[in-house]
Design a protein around this motif. Structure first.
Motif, PDB file in Angstrom:
ATOM      1  N   LYS A   1      36.518  -0.953   3.016  1.00 13.09           N
ATOM      2  CA  LYS A   1      37.471  -1.550   2.073  1.00 13.09           C
ATOM      3  C   LYS A   1      38.870  -0.977   2.318  1.00 13.09           C
ATOM      4  O   LYS A   1      39.033   0.242   2.418  1.00 13.09           O
TER       5      LYS A   1
ATOM      6  N   SER B   1      37.419   6.543  -3.122  1.00 12.84           N
ATOM      7  CA  SER B   1      36.020   6.175  -3.282  1.00 12.84           C
ATOM      8  C   SER B   1      35.307   7.174  -4.187  1.00 12.84           C
ATOM      9  O   SER B   1      35.717   8.329  -4.325  1.00 12.84           O
ATOM     10  N   LYS B   2      34.213   6.736  -4.803  1.00  9.46           N
ATOM     11  CA  LYS B   2      33.429   7.620  -5.675  1.00  9.46           C
ATOM     12  C   LYS B   2      32.610   8.627  -4.861  1.00  9.46           C
ATOM     13  O   LYS B   2      32.139   9.616  -5.416  1.00  9.46           O
ATOM     14  N   HIS B   3      32.434   8.354  -3.590  1.00 10.47           N
ATOM     15  CA  HIS B   3      31.549   9.198  -2.781  1.00 10.47           C
ATOM     16  C   HIS B   3      32.258   9.698  -1.529  1.00 10.47           C
ATOM     17  O   HIS B   3      33.008   8.963  -0.883  1.00 10.47           O
TER      18      HIS B   3
ATOM     19  N   LEU C   1      27.687   9.879   1.327  1.00  6.45           N
ATOM     20  CA  LEU C   1      27.270   8.574   1.841  1.00  6.45           C
ATOM     21  C   LEU C   1      26.263   8.710   2.974  1.00  6.45           C
ATOM     22  O   LEU C   1      25.362   7.883   3.119  1.00  6.45           O
TER      23      LEU C   1
ATOM     24  N   SER D   1      22.747   8.496   1.827  1.00  5.09           N
ATOM     25  CA  SER D   1      22.307   7.132   1.505  1.00  5.09           C
ATOM     26  C   SER D   1      22.027   6.345   2.772  1.00  5.09           C
ATOM     27  O   SER D   1      21.041   5.600   2.856  1.00  5.09           O
TER      28      SER D   1
ATOM     29  N   ASP E   1      31.967   2.699   1.779  1.00  2.00           N
ATOM     30  CA  ASP E   1      30.956   2.761   0.738  1.00  2.00           C
ATOM     31  C   ASP E   1      29.620   2.335   1.323  1.00  2.00           C
ATOM     32  O   ASP E   1      29.542   1.842   2.461  1.00  2.00           O
ATOM     33  N   HIS E   2      28.583   2.514   0.533  1.00  2.00           N
ATOM     34  CA  HIS E   2      27.221   2.201   0.965  1.00  2.00           C
ATOM     35  C   HIS E   2      26.755   0.932   0.264  1.00  2.00           C
ATOM     36  O   HIS E   2      26.896   0.798  -0.946  1.00  2.00           O
TER      37      HIS E   2
ATOM     38  N   GLU F   1      38.017  -6.443   3.113  1.00  2.00           N
ATOM     39  CA  GLU F   1      36.654  -5.939   2.960  1.00  2.00           C
ATOM     40  C   GLU F   1      35.793  -6.524   4.079  1.00  2.00           C
ATOM     41  O   GLU F   1      35.856  -7.723   4.359  1.00  2.00           O
TER      42      GLU F   1
ATOM     43  N   ASN G   1      37.390  10.566   1.520  1.00  5.28           N
ATOM     44  CA  ASN G   1      37.159   9.122   1.543  1.00  5.28           C
ATOM     45  C   ASN G   1      38.027   8.379   0.529  1.00  5.28           C
ATOM     46  O   ASN G   1      37.547   7.532  -0.230  1.00  5.28           O
TER      47      ASN G   1
END
Length: 642
Positions: free
Chosen positions: A129, A103-105, A110, A113, A140-141, A188, A100
Motif C-alpha cells: 500500500k 502500518s499496525k505491524h 508480518l 504471519s 501488510d498480510h 494498492e 513499516n
C-alpha cells in the motif's frame, strides 16, 4: 378379531446407528467426504479452490482440530521465525524499514504471519500500500484463505466470506491488482509468493489447474482427518459412556410409505451423524413388550479397541508427511528427556534442508518489494535460531565435561583407551556390533602418514578449479543426495521476472550483444533498454554480465549440477600461534577445487574409508576453550552452472 395395528413412530433421542439392512432396504448413515482441491473458473472471474470454493478453510480446520498436525506447524513457524529479522545496512535505516510506516505491524511481526500461511497453505500474500503522505510503500498480510486469483493471475479477489454466492460490501469484497501488473497510478497491489503448483488427477478423473500450491503435508491429510475423528470419539466415550455400533429393529409395523420410512431413517441419521451427540442413551415409547425396538450389538461395543488399533502408525504417517527428522524436535514421542544429543545434529539438518528454504522465500519477497518500491539498499534476512541445549547435554555426561577440560593431546590419549561404543556414548549414539573393543586397537585407516599421503594424491588428480565454475548456491553437506538438493533449489524459487526479462537475462548470460538481443526477442530497442534498466536496478545484471542473483534466477535443471568443496567453517576461529592444520586439510584448501560426488565416492572406495566424514580428530577451540570431535573444516554442497 385381529386388527392391523397402525405403525407408531418411536420417539427417539440421541442414538448412534451404523449401516442397517432389512429385507427391503439398506441405509448407509455416515459417509467419508472426500475433500479435493479442485480448481474451476467462476463465471464472475475468479478461480474457485475446492468444490465449494472453501478448500483453504478446510486446510485451516485441519490445523485447528488436529493437535499433532497443528503442533508440528506451530513448531516449524517458531524455528523459521524465532530468530527474528536482521538487516545488512545501517541500524537507522533498518529501524525505519522494520517499523513499516504507519502500518499496525512491523515486518518482523508480518514474517510470522507469512510463515504460518506458508506452512498451512503453501503460499502467502503481501499487500503493498502506498502511503499518500510519505510516498513510501508499506506492507501488510492478507490471509491466503480469503484470496482467489483470476485466470491469468493479474487480479486478486478478496472476500471475508466465500461461503456465500453474492459478493459485495457485506462480505468485504475487494479487488486488487497483481504487483506485476501495477501502473504509476496504483496505490494498492498484491504480491503472491507460492511454491510451484503441480498438476495431479482428482477423484473425478479431472486434472488440477495449477493455480494453487499443494501443501507440503498433503500426503498425510487422510491421517490428519483420522486423528481428528479419533479425538471426537475419545470425547464421546468420556462424556456419554459408549458409542453404539448397533442394529436397531423397529418392531411395531412397516411404514405406510417409503417417505414415512425415510423420515424415520433421517431422524436416526441426524442424531447418529452429529459428532457432538455420539454415544448417549436411546429412549423409545411403545404400546407393548412385543412392539418395543430391539437393539443388536454388531461389534460387541469394542470400538475403543478398534480405534486404538487404528491409531497405531497414525502419528508416524503425519510425521512423515511433514518431513519430520526427529519427532522430539516437535514435542512428541518423548521417551526420555527432551535434551537429547541427537537433537543438535537433527536440528542442524532441519535448518539446512527445510527452514532455510522457507526463510528464503520470505526474505526474497521482502527484499524484492522493499528494493523496487522503496529503494532499500541493504538485505533483510532471518537471524540464526538455535535450541541452546548443548549445556544440558554436557551436564548429563561427566566424561564429556572432563574431556573438554583437557588439552587436545591428553584428550586424544584418553580416547585411545576407550572402546568404540564408549566413545559413541559420549555423543549419546547407540552401540554398534563389535564396538566393545578399544578404539586404538581397531585397524588403522588414515592415521598413518602414508595413508594420508595416498588420499591427498588421489584428490590432486581429480576435481576442477573453483575459478572455472559458477557457484549459485551453497550449504553444508548433511548427507542429502544431489537430486534432493536440486529439488529443494527449485521448490521455493522466488520468480519475479517477466518472460521478456527472463529471455533477455538468458541471452546476456550466453554473451549475446545488444543488437542480437533486440533481434532475438522481437522487442523494439526502447523496450529492451527499459528491461535492461529494470534488470540492473533489481540486481540481476551489472554492466552486461549477470550477477549471482541473475544466474540463480535463470537456472534450469538442464543447466545446473552439484559439486563439492572442502572449506573452513565460517564460524571457526583462526589457529593459535604455532598451530597447524593436518596435511589433508592444508592440501585441499590450497587446491581450491570442486569435486563431483562420484569422484569423492571413488576415492572412499579406493582407500577403504568414508572420505565424507574424514575431518580429523579432536580440535580445541581457543575462543570457547572446548574440544570438538572434528576439525575446523567441512564439506560444502554447491549448486553450480554446468
Amino acid at each position: 378379531m385381529n386388527k392391523k395395528q397402525p405403525f407408531k413412530k418411536p420417539l427417539i433421542k440421541a442414538v448412534e446407528v451404523t449401516p442397517a439392512q432389512t429385507a427391503q432396504t439398506k441405509h448407509s448413515f455416515r459417509e467419508v467426504e472426500v475433500i479435493e482441491p479442485s480448481e474451476t473458473l467462476d463465471k464472475k472471474g475468479w478461480v474457485n479452490w475446492g468444490g465449494d470454493n472453501l478448500y483453504p478453510q478446510f486446510l485451516w480446520s485441519l490445523y485447528y482440530k488436529s493437535p499433532i498436525h497443528g503442533g508440528i506447524i506451530n513448531s516449524k513457524v517458531t524455528y523459521i521465525t524465532a530468530g527474528g529479522l536482521q538487516y545488512s545496512g545501517s541500524d537507522e535505516e533498518w529501524n525505519m524499514i522494520n517499523k513499516n510506516g504507519r502500518s499496525k505491524h512491523t515486518l518482523t511481526e508480518l514474517s510470522e504471519s507469512f510463515a504460518l500461511d506458508q506452512e498451512v497453505g503453501g503460499s502467502f500474500y503481501i499487500l503493498c500500500k502506498k502511503d499518500i503522505l510519505s510516498k513510501k510503500w508499506v506492507f501488510d498480510h492478507l490471509c491466503f484463505e480469503l484470496i482467489r486469483p483470476n485466470e491469468n493471475e493479474s487480479m486478486f479477489f478478496y472476500s471475508e466470506n466465500w461461503a456465500v454466492k453474492k459478493q459485495d460490501e457485506k462480505t468485504g469484497f475487494k479487488q486488487y491488482v497483481s504487483y506485476f501488473n501495477r501502473t504509476s497510478e496504483t496505490t494498492e497491489c498484491v504480491l503472491h509468493v507460492k511454491s510451484k503448483a503441480r498438476q495431479f488427477i482428482l477423484e473425478n478423473k479431472k486434472l488440477t489447474s495449477g493455480y494453487f500450491p499443494i501443501p507440503q503435508y498433503s500426503g498425510g491429510i487422510d491421517s490428519i482427518m483420522t486423528d481428528i475423528e479419533i479425538n471426537f470419539f475419545r470425547l464421546a466415550e468420556v462424556v456419554n459412556g459408549y458409542k453404539g455400533g448397533s442394529l436397531i429393529s423397529l418392531n411395531n409395523g412397516i411404514p405406510e410409505s417409503e417417505e414415512a420410512g425415510n423420515k424415520i431413517v433421517k431422524d436416526l441419521k441426524l442424531n447418529a451423524s452429529d459428532k457432538r451427540k455420539q454415544g448417549g442413551i436411546a429412549v423409545t415409547f411403545s404400546d407393548g413388550k412385543d412392539r418395543e425396538p430391539s437393539i443388536i450389538q454388531l461389534n460387541g461395543n469394542d470400538l475403543d479397541k478398534r480405534y486404538t488399533a487404528t491409531e497405531t502408525g497414525l502419528l508416524q504417517k503425519i510425521m512423515i508427511s511433514h518431513s519430520v527428522i526427529n519427532p522430539k524436535l516437535f514435542g512428541v514421542m518423548q521417551t526420555s528427556s527432551v535434551f537429547d544429543a541427537s537433537l543438535v545434529g537433527d536440528f542442524a539438518i532441519f535448518k539446512e534442508t527445510y527452514a532455510q528454504y522457507r526463510q528464503k522465500s520470505i526474505e526474497d519477497a521482502l527484499n524484492f518489494a522493499n528494493k523496487n518500491l522503496n529503494g532499500m539498499t541493504g538485505e533483510i534476512s532471518f537471524a540464526d535460531y538455535s535450541l541452546s541445549i548443548e549445556a544440558q547435554i554436557d551436564e548429563t555426561n561427566a566424561v564429556s565435561q572432563a574431556l573438554n577440560k583437557m588439552s587436545p593431546l591428553v584428550a586424544n590419549k584418553v580416547l585411545e583407551s576407550l572402546t568404540v561404543n564408549e566413545i559413541r556414548a559420549l555423543g549419546k549414539l547407540g552401540s554398534i556390533e563389535g564396538g566393545d573393543v578399544i578404539a586404538s586397537q581397531q585397524p588403522a585407516t588414515f592415521k598413518k602418514e602414508d595413508d594420508e599421503t595416498q588420499i591427498i594424491d588421489l584428490f590432486k588428480n581429480c576435481g576442477t578449479d573453483v575459478s572455472n565454475v559458477k557457484i549459485i548456491q551453497s550449504q553444508e553437506f548433511q548427507g542429502m543426495t544431489d537430486e534432493e538438493i536440486i529439488n529443494d533449489f527449485f521448490t521455493l524459487k522466488f520468480q519475479s521476472l517477466t518472460d521478456d526479462q527472463k529471455m533477455i537475462l538468458n541471452l546476456i548470460k550466453n554473451g549475446e550483444s545488444y543488437d542480437a538481443i533486440v533481434k532475438a526477442t522481437g522487442l523494439n530497442p526502447a523496450e529492451v533498454s527499459k528491461n535492461y534498466i529494470n534488470l540492473e536496478k533489481s540486481g540481476y545484471i551489472e554492466g552486461n554480465e549477470p550477477t549471482q542473483k541473475g544466474l540463480n534466477e535463470v537456472a534450469t535443471r538442464e543447466t545446473i549440477e552439484i559439486a563439492y568443496t572442502y572449506e573452513k567453517k565460517p564460524n571457526a576461529p583462526d589457529l593459535v600461534a604455532g598451530g597447524k592444520s593436518r596435511p589433508f586439510c592444508e592440501t585441499l584448501i590450497e587446491l581450491n577445487r570442486v569435486y563431483s560426488r562420484a569422484e569423492i565416492n571413488t576415492i572412499s572406495g579406493a582407500v577403504g574409508r568414508d572420505v565424507w566424514s574424514y575431518r580429523g580428530g579432536w580440535y580445541h577451540n581457543p575462543e570457547t576453550d572446548r574440544n570438538t570431535p572434528s576439525c575446523r573444516h567441512y564439506w560444502k554442497q554447491n549448486v553450480i552452472l554446468k
